[in-house]
Design a protein around this motif. Sequence first.
Motif, PDB file in Angstrom:
ATOM      1  N   VAL A  45      10.526 -10.053   6.878  1.00 18.88           N
ATOM      2  CA  VAL A  45      10.902  -9.668   5.517  1.00 18.88           C
ATOM      3  C   VAL A  45       9.668  -9.291   4.707  1.00 18.88           C
ATOM      4  N   ALA A  46       8.614 -10.126   4.782  1.00 18.42           N
ATOM      5  CA  ALA A  46       7.395  -9.846   4.017  1.00 18.42           C
ATOM      6  C   ALA A  46       6.745  -8.540   4.465  1.00 18.42           C
ATOM      7  N   ALA A  47       6.697  -8.294   5.761  1.00 19.14           N
ATOM      8  CA  ALA A  47       6.090  -7.049   6.250  1.00 19.14           C
ATOM      9  C   ALA A  47       6.906  -5.835   5.824  1.00 19.14           C
ATOM     10  N   ALA A  48       8.248  -5.942   5.888  1.00 18.22           N
ATOM     11  CA  ALA A  48       9.079  -4.816   5.457  1.00 18.22           C
ATOM     12  C   ALA A  48       8.904  -4.546   3.969  1.00 18.22           C
ATOM     13  N   LEU A  49       8.809  -5.598   3.154  1.00 20.35           N
ATOM     14  CA  LEU A  49       8.577  -5.421   1.716  1.00 20.35           C
ATOM     15  C   LEU A  49       7.241  -4.744   1.460  1.00 20.35           C
ATOM     16  N   LEU A  50       6.212  -5.142   2.205  1.00 24.55           N
ATOM     17  CA  LEU A  50       4.891  -4.534   2.015  1.00 24.55           C
ATOM     18  C   LEU A  50       4.931  -3.050   2.348  1.00 24.55           C
ATOM     19  N   VAL A  51       5.522  -2.687   3.472  1.00 23.62           N
ATOM     20  CA  VAL A  51       5.580  -1.280   3.862  1.00 23.62           C
ATOM     21  C   VAL A  51       6.420  -0.484   2.865  1.00 23.62           C
ATOM     22  N   TRP A  52       7.536  -1.070   2.430  1.00 29.31           N
ATOM     23  CA  TRP A  52       8.361  -0.381   1.434  1.00 29.31           C
ATOM     24  C   TRP A  52       7.588  -0.176   0.134  1.00 29.31           C
ATOM     25  N   GLY A  53       6.882  -1.207  -0.321  1.00 30.56           N
ATOM     26  CA  GLY A  53       6.114  -1.076  -1.550  1.00 30.56           C
ATOM     27  C   GLY A  53       5.040  -0.013  -1.452  1.00 30.56           C
ATOM     28  N   VAL A  54       4.351   0.055  -0.315  1.00 33.15           N
ATOM     29  CA  VAL A  54       3.311   1.066  -0.138  1.00 33.15           C
ATOM     30  C   VAL A  54       3.915   2.468  -0.155  1.00 33.15           C
ATOM     31  N   GLN A  55       5.030   2.660   0.556  1.00 38.33           N
ATOM     32  CA  GLN A  55       5.642   3.990   0.598  1.00 38.33           C
ATOM     33  C   GLN A  55       6.231   4.377  -0.756  1.00 38.33           C
ATOM     34  N   VAL A  56       6.847   3.430  -1.446  1.00 37.09           N
ATOM     35  CA  VAL A  56       7.403   3.726  -2.774  1.00 37.09           C
ATOM     36  C   VAL A  56       6.289   4.068  -3.748  1.00 37.09           C
ATOM     37  N   ASN A  57       5.198   3.338  -3.684  1.00 38.72           N
ATOM     38  CA  ASN A  57       4.082   3.619  -4.583  1.00 38.72           C
ATOM     39  C   ASN A  57       3.562   5.037  -4.377  1.00 38.72           C
ATOM     40  N   ALA A  58       3.399   5.435  -3.113  1.00 42.57           N
ATOM     41  CA  ALA A  58       2.913   6.782  -2.834  1.00 42.57           C
ATOM     42  C   ALA A  58       3.921   7.837  -3.288  1.00 42.57           C
ATOM     43  N   ALA A  59       5.216   7.599  -3.033  1.00 42.32           N
ATOM     44  CA  ALA A  59       6.229   8.593  -3.396  1.00 42.32           C
ATOM     45  C   ALA A  59       6.362   8.732  -4.908  1.00 42.32           C
ATOM     46  N   VAL A  60       6.375   7.615  -5.626  1.00 40.14           N
ATOM     47  CA  VAL A  60       6.568   7.665  -7.076  1.00 40.14           C
ATOM     48  C   VAL A  60       5.363   8.302  -7.749  1.00 40.14           C
ATOM     49  N   TYR A  61       4.163   7.913  -7.338  1.00 42.78           N
ATOM     50  CA  TYR A  61       2.976   8.511  -7.954  1.00 42.78           C
ATOM     51  C   TYR A  61       2.887  10.000  -7.632  1.00 42.78           C
ATOM     52  N   GLY A  62       3.278  10.380  -6.414  1.00 47.59           N
ATOM     53  CA  GLY A  62       3.256  11.801  -6.077  1.00 47.59           C
ATOM     54  C   GLY A  62       4.218  12.611  -6.936  1.00 47.59           C
ATOM     55  N   ALA A  63       5.437  12.070  -7.144  1.00 49.45           N
ATOM     56  CA  ALA A  63       6.414  12.783  -7.971  1.00 49.45           C
ATOM     57  C   ALA A  63       5.971  12.817  -9.429  1.00 49.45           C
ATOM     58  N   ARG A  64       5.423  11.709  -9.936  1.00 48.18           N
ATOM     59  CA  ARG A  64       4.944  11.681 -11.327  1.00 48.18           C
ATOM     60  C   ARG A  64       3.810  12.690 -11.527  1.00 48.18           C
TER      61      ARG A  64
END
Length: 733
Positions: A45-64
């Motif tokens: 669970v912790a590893a999946a949350l970390l990977v999701w957070g990293v990918q979301v951070n990259a996607a959101v900042y890229g779109a912004r």
Amino acid sequence: MTRTDARPVRRGATAQLLAVGRRAAGSGRDPRHAVQALCLVLAGVAAALLVWGVQVNAAVYGARDARTEARLPVRTAPGSTPVAWWADSSDTVGDRAFAVVTVEPVSERAPVPPGLPRWPAPGEAFVSPALLDALPRSADRYGRLAGAIAPSGLLDPGELLVYRRPPADAGAMDADHALAVSGFGAPFSDPTFEFNRAFDRAEADLYWLMTPLLGLPAAVLLVVASRLGARGRDRRLAVLHAIGAGRSVRARIAAGECLRPLAVGVLVAGAPLTVVAFTGITLPLTRYEIAARDLAALRWSFPLSLLAVWALLCLAFAALHLRIADPSGARPRPAQVRPSAWPGRVCGLGTLGALWGAMLGGAWGVRLFSVGTVLALAGLPPLIGRAAARVSAAVTRRREGDPARLVGGRWAAAHPGVLARSSAAIAVLLGLLAQVHITVGELTTEARHAAVLAERLDGRLVEVVGARNAGQAGRFLAALAPDAQVLRVVHPAENAPPVVVGDCRALAALAPLRTCPSGAPLPVEQVFAERTPRTEALRWTTFGAATVRAAAGPDELRQGEGAFVVLVREAGDVAGVERAAYASFPLTDVRVPGAEHVVGSAARARIADWVLLIAGLGLGFLVLTGSAGLLHAFLDRADELRPMAGYTSGAGFHLRVAWWGMGVPTVCAVVLATLFGGLLASFNLAFLAPSGNSPAGLLGGGLALAVLVCAAATVAGGVLGARYTHSWAPRGD
């Protein structure tokens, strides 16, 4: 012809070895296997949350970033004719500031800003949907409402933004107060300032925040799970090594233990997070809204990355078992006569360093305090483990009485390291969070003072800037309600203090007058008979030093470019002041005095919300890790209670053993950790941050959470221990 002698399908060597490991991890009714599986699930669970957070951070900042570049104005080249004027100002709602962009096209070929269907007509405004929800009066505050800004023109769904065009009679925009633009779509290298990005944090900041606070718990959970049941696993791997099995065989058997639990953990976290990519999400605590369109790339990349995460976790778990340990290495060792002295030295040195740094103050004092705090917390867990073990030893000093007290207390006294590891997360993270809580409170001191002032003003005193000439000032004064009292801040000379001018009736609306100075200006304390919130507001409008005098006549309020101070009878009348300002001035700002301090400090507090959100997840994982380790260590010695199982019925005896062996020493450890965290916090409050917030509530909440987790682990240990020991029966007698 039908073949009847079909042979069973033979599995390959890898499948057989994985099956051996799977059976070894889930064989029998041993509850220790369930604890190990829980640690592996949490690691997934912790590893999946970390990977999701990293990918979301990259996607959101890229779109912004893409939408920001699309709406940044392109400056007109020298000598060229602009197609539009663009100016960025600010406004506030609550403790949030947002951009009010004033635009005015001067050419028919001027491109429309992103998110707008057309240019606003004179006196019209386009408002973001989030601002219409947060501030309903924004529908007519900036002019006639022309519509809502489309998502393509917003950084995120929750952005507060206004595009307005001044009324035709408010005066034209010019190069002195606005930017001449030739279109939109400037690169980030362009120095154009955009207010809504003033408090943005760098993309790397969240990476640095998520990686240790989520990656470390995942790694710790994996390592703890690899050592749970170490005695049996080490013997099994040693036997395989003795008969000639190589590292590949041992790795595949070890991987078989973790395949299913890690897959369950990755899927438990990955399935709902994948759904979020289709629906969007509003993050808890921070209330940041992420649109589904920004997560479109994650709809395929995140599920694929989950496979890689699962494979890497399995390989890491197998790699932890490549080295063959001594089968006797996990046996109890004789207690050392003198325990290691390094924890006490490190903790004591760190505590003295923290105290010295706090007393020293300044930049070097803060650095010394930070280093001392880290050292003190690093040496604390072994010390509180020993202290809890001594409490348990004192409890069992009398060798008579309740057998559960003797058995549980002696077990705890013999395992101070287990107690130290179970409470280490609480000790370290509570101490660090207490320091963050105090520091955020110190940084927001001015904001709290300004918020108190705004509350006492009750929305009946506002500051208005934007008048450039007597005509605009006269139009603004004429648009105000007849019962509004108006003052003007005048700057007579470059180095002279500002002067607040107004007629005697307007000055008396601030506070009872000692005198109404009609000649030379006088200090505030000599003009007013008492200090009120309204006189305090003058300090915020004039940056601390203000003098007061009566206006020579009504025309004096129309001269200059100083700010207006408007007092209204009812709080609801401020809306009329706002409409008058936006209708009279091309560019204006209407605010409560001191609002800029509230806005800046609130932005820093929102950064702390991100820290608390991610640190809270990490703290939860680490607390569960410590509890699981403590529970497994208790169950690992539960077989020693098997001969007594025939003399007991139910789980009462085992619950009492768990209480004295787990509950009492762990509660003692976390209480000591909380008290020590409070001691370090008192150094910060006494010397470095006297205006900071008290961490008593945070420490009390953390202590309550730790006690609840300890209680749950104690009950689980008693119940599982009873099931484990009652399944034993003597043989061969």
